[in-house]
Design a protein around this motif. Structure first.
Motif, mmCIF file in Angstrom:
data_model
loop_
_atom_site.group_PDB
_atom_site.id
_atom_site.type_symbol
_atom_site.label_atom_id
_atom_site.label_comp_id
_atom_site.label_asym_id
_atom_site.label_seq_id
_atom_site.Cartn_x
_atom_site.Cartn_y
_atom_site.Cartn_z
ATOM 1 N N PHE A 1 28.650 15.014 48.984
ATOM 2 C CA PHE A 1 30.052 15.514 49.258
ATOM 3 C C PHE A 1 30.162 16.722 48.621
ATOM 4 C CE2 PHE A 1 30.405 10.788 49.498
ATOM 5 C CZ PHE A 1 31.277 10.871 50.488
ATOM 6 N N THR A 2 29.195 17.500 48.518
ATOM 7 C CA THR A 2 29.206 18.996 47.970
ATOM 8 C C THR A 2 29.892 19.933 49.284
ATOM 9 O OG1 THR A 2 26.998 19.348 48.599
ATOM 10 C CG2 THR A 2 27.630 18.957 46.114
ATOM 11 N N TYR A 3 29.874 19.676 50.515
ATOM 12 C CA TYR A 3 30.127 20.295 51.529
ATOM 13 C C TYR A 3 31.737 20.266 51.643
ATOM 14 C CZ TYR A 3 31.526 15.771 53.855
ATOM 15 O OH TYR A 3 31.997 14.567 54.196
ATOM 16 N N ALA A 4 32.307 19.249 51.064
ATOM 17 C CA ALA A 4 33.702 18.777 51.420
ATOM 18 C C ALA A 4 34.614 20.023 50.873
ATOM 19 C CB ALA A 4 34.006 17.493 50.770
ATOM 20 N N ARG A 5 35.656 20.045 52.067
ATOM 21 C CA ARG A 5 36.906 21.030 51.434
ATOM 22 C C ARG A 5 38.089 20.490 51.103
ATOM 23 N NH1 ARG A 5 36.975 25.697 56.391
ATOM 24 N NH2 ARG A 5 38.358 26.454 54.725
ATOM 25 N N ASN A 6 38.053 19.201 51.294
ATOM 26 C CA ASN A 6 39.356 18.456 50.937
ATOM 27 C C ASN A 6 38.849 16.945 50.457
ATOM 28 O OD1 ASN A 6 41.705 20.209 52.097
ATOM 29 N ND2 ASN A 6 40.242 20.260 53.777
ATOM 30 N N PHE A 7 39.569 16.540 49.477
ATOM 31 C CA PHE A 7 39.510 15.125 48.959
ATOM 32 C C PHE A 7 40.690 14.373 48.889
ATOM 33 C CE2 PHE A 7 35.190 15.750 48.055
ATOM 34 C CZ PHE A 7 34.626 14.635 47.463
ATOM 35 N N ILE B 1 37.655 22.770 45.200
ATOM 36 C CA ILE B 1 37.927 21.976 46.612
ATOM 37 C C ILE B 1 39.365 21.517 46.416
ATOM 38 C CG2 ILE B 1 37.525 20.001 47.706
ATOM 39 C CD1 ILE B 1 34.360 20.094 46.497
ATOM 40 N N ASP C 1 35.455 13.510 58.431
ATOM 41 C CA ASP C 1 35.225 14.685 57.397
ATOM 42 C C ASP C 1 36.049 14.609 56.091
ATOM 43 O OD1 ASP C 1 33.198 16.018 58.978
ATOM 44 O OD2 ASP C 1 34.849 16.949 60.212
ATOM 45 N N MET C 2 36.919 13.627 55.911
ATOM 46 C CA MET C 2 37.511 13.502 54.999
ATOM 47 C C MET C 2 37.083 12.376 53.868
ATOM 48 S SD MET C 2 40.248 14.368 52.910
ATOM 49 C CE MET C 2 41.494 15.217 54.153
ATOM 50 N N PRO C 3 36.606 12.743 52.544
ATOM 51 C CA PRO C 3 36.389 11.854 51.709
ATOM 52 C C PRO C 3 37.616 11.176 51.112
ATOM 53 C CG PRO C 3 35.132 14.123 51.404
ATOM 54 C CD PRO C 3 36.107 14.272 52.403
ATOM 55 N N ARG D 1 35.517 8.465 55.214
ATOM 56 C CA ARG D 1 34.362 8.132 54.280
ATOM 57 C C ARG D 1 35.079 7.516 52.824
ATOM 58 N NH1 ARG D 1 29.356 12.037 54.759
ATOM 59 N NH2 ARG D 1 28.343 10.240 54.111
#
Length: 612
Positions: free
Chosen positions: A465-471, A496, A517-519, A546
């Motif tokens: 999940f290093t790619y994520a821009r939002n959590f 992030i 695309d949203m963890p 995810r």
């Protein structure tokens, strides 16, 4: 926020000051500088950036001096650059000054000095104060000490200052109001610092300056006077902090070290206070006020950031166990709301450093309205510890990483003990439940240790999940504040964007953000809300989100439903936050490291927020 170090004695001042500034880097800063006095006069060197940039600037120079001071600045007035960095010269360069805090009436003082022909190199309030002191000294006569005292009587705001003069290589003058300052006393030498960390390898004897006090170090002697020129007798404390506690001890970062210290820090926060076998609970700092706590009709908890989240956990626990209504307030908003406080109210102020300016302001307001104030902080002798009627230290040990980890679990531990003590004194908790919870508390360090053994698995999940821009973080009940804390940790150190929500609130807006695309991190432990949280997870999965689930060991339902699981030991629901937060700390740490962030000193943040 910023860091202060000063020295006068028989050692070389410059390397000592630079080492001290490095010890204070955890406080957060964007520039650094030193002032030294020797045969070449009073010299100031400063540089935007880290202390290492200042060291590079100093390399190759002849810097012999037995007196000096240094500063790490977190910008308030004026952008971070070489000119705005501290120390600052006075107008005629007779003085150099370093300063933490904010001078609120600096503009009026500056305007008056401009009319007298002064010019200013920087945009800072600090330079204004230095020039103001020099102007009084030159035009009204008397000693530098008297000039400092007269100037500070005109100042509105908060400050911790240290001043050097080219006229006297034995003299440092320091003063404080609302910003911490400690004086170290050695063999023929003296130190000034924002806290004890830069000086503990040289001396364990310290004096904590009080508000409106001035320390005058001159000719090898220390004298403390108040702003009204009353001499006081300083109380010399013995610092218990050991040098090893502020070093990394083989870990890559202080934050990781402090995450792994939690089994010990939680145990230390209970040590001597809990005996589960006998159903015995004792908080010495509350002994004289326990009846008042138990009889209170309302508790107001104030804190900032992580401490506010600990307060939210305490709200659930106090109301569940002690049946006392609780309100949790941002300390930064509390004083501006004209809050309704009565004499029967208890206000609990939470702060890791014990120096948080907003929390101190909230304390003073509540005291003025007759409330009884309890403090929960980590630093012995801190301003909050001295400003409150009673309280309890967390005994977490020094926390160097800017993003709090062990402070949160230590605060929750102490607040839980306070709630149990109030419930016991009030007679609203069964003895069997009290003994059960105390026994569970004693087992928490071992359970946290078990969570830490999953560090490698958490690292593998973080890599994905290093790619994520939002959590999004979701939790219910006592795990809702944990969701907030997990989101805060991620955004603080990885940059992030992350938000925490009560799981049921997701469908009232945030669900619009859910896609592949949203963890989504869900705290889904086996408790009274478990089935509801499972339903919330299904809502996320139906929209291709995810899911990383924090689950209880042995859960056979969730692994087939979510993308990733992190198991934690079974814990009583009341104590769940002490364990469920730990994997979230590790997840944030690992993602931040993999993204190349400076996890110990994240941008724009400071450890001890001593300005409002």
């Amino acid at each position: 926020m910023c860091g202060i170090v000063a020295y006068v004695g028989h050692r070389e001042a410059c390397p000592l000051v630079i080492k001290g500034l490095k010890r204070l880097e955890y406080r957060g800063y964007d520039s650094a500088g030193v002032a030294l006095l020797n045969g070449d006069g009073l010299k100031v060197y400063k540089k935007k950036g880290k202390v290492s940039a200042l060291e590079h600037e100093l390399s190759g120079r002849t810097l012999h001096a037995k007196i000096g001071m240094g500063h790490t600045r977190w910008a308030t007035h004026g952008e971070p650059n070489d000119v705005n960095a501290h120390p600052h010269y006075s107008f005629h360069r007779k003085l150099a000054i370093i300063h933490n805090g904010i001078i609120e009436n600096y503009a009026a003082i500056k305007e008056n000095l401009l009319r007298k022909g002064h010019t200013f190199a920087s945009e800072t309030d600090t330079e204004v104060l230095g020039q103001f002191i020099e102007d009084i000294w030159e035009n009204q006569g008397g000693t530098l000490e008297e000039a400092v005292r007269l100037a500070l009587q005109e100042v509105v705001g908060a400050y911790a200052i240290v001043i050097m003069t080219e006229d006297d290589p034995t003299q440092l003058i320091a003063a404080r109001k609302g910003s911490p300052l400690v004086i170290g006393i050695g063999e023929g030498e003296f130190f000034c610092a924002s806290d004890a960390t830069p000086i503990i390898e040289y001396t364990k004897d310290v004096v904590y300056l009080n508000d409106y006090e001035i320390a005058v170090i001159k000719d090898g002697a220390l004298r403390i006077v108040t702003l009204d020129n009353t001499t006081t007798t300083p109380y010399v404390h013995k610092v218990e902090l050991e040098l090893e506690a502020i070093e990394k001890g083989g870990f890559d970062h202080f934050m990781l070290k402090e995450i792994f210290e939690q089994p010990r820090s939680i145990a230390d926060s209970m040590r001597g206070r809990v005996n589960a076998d006998e159903g015995h609970l004792q908080l010495g700092g509350l002994r004289d006020y326990l009846d008042k706590l138990a009889a209170s009709k309302r508790i107001v908890i104030v804190g900032c950031g992580t401490s506010w989240h600990a307060g939210l956990v305490a709200e659930y626990i106090f109301e569940e166990l002690a049946r006392i209504p609780v309100e949790v307030e941002y300390a930064s908003e509390f004083r501006y709301r004209n809050p309704i406080i009565s004499e029967g109210d208890i206000v609990i102020a939470i702060s890791q450093s014990g120096e948080t300016a907003d929390t101190l302001a909230a304390i003073e307001l509540a005291k003025s309205k007759g409330a009884t104030i309890f403090g929960v902080c980590n630093v012995v002798g801190s301003s909050i510890a001295r400003a409150t009627h009673a309280g309890a230290y967390t005994h977490a040990g020094p926390e160097i990483g800017v993003a709090s980890t062990k402070a949160f679990t230590a605060q929750v531990t102490v607040l839980t003990l306070m709630a149990l003590a109030a419930a016991q004194r009030k007679g609203v908790i069964a003895d069997s439940l009290l003994r059960q919870l105390l026994a569970e508390l004693e087992s928490i360090p071992a359970k946290v240790e078990k969570v830490l053994q999953a560090a490698e698995k958490i690292k593998e999940i973080a890599y994905i999940f290093t790619y994520a821009r939002n959590f999004i973080y979701l939790g219910r009940g006592l795990n809702f504040p944990v969701a907030l804390e997990g989101a805060l940790k991620l955004k603080e150190i990885s940059y992030i964007h992350a938000e925490g929500y009560p799981a049921a609130e997701m469908k009232h807006g945030p669900i619009a953000l859910i896609d592949e695309d949203m963890p989504v991190v869900v705290i889904a432990t086996k408790d009274s809300s478990y089935e509801k949280v499972v339903s919330n997870i299904q809502e996320v999965k139906a929209r291709k989100g995810r899911v990383i689930a924090i689950t209880t060991e042995g859960d056979t339902q969730l692994p087939d439903m979510v993308d990733f699981t992190i198991e934690i030991p079974k814990v009583h629901e009341i104590l769940m936050p002490l364990v469920s937060v730990v994997p979230l700390q590790l997840l944030a740490y690992d993602i931040a490291v993999m993204r190349g962030r400076n996890v110990d000193q994240p941008r724009n943040l400071a450890k001890s927020v001593t300005v409002e």
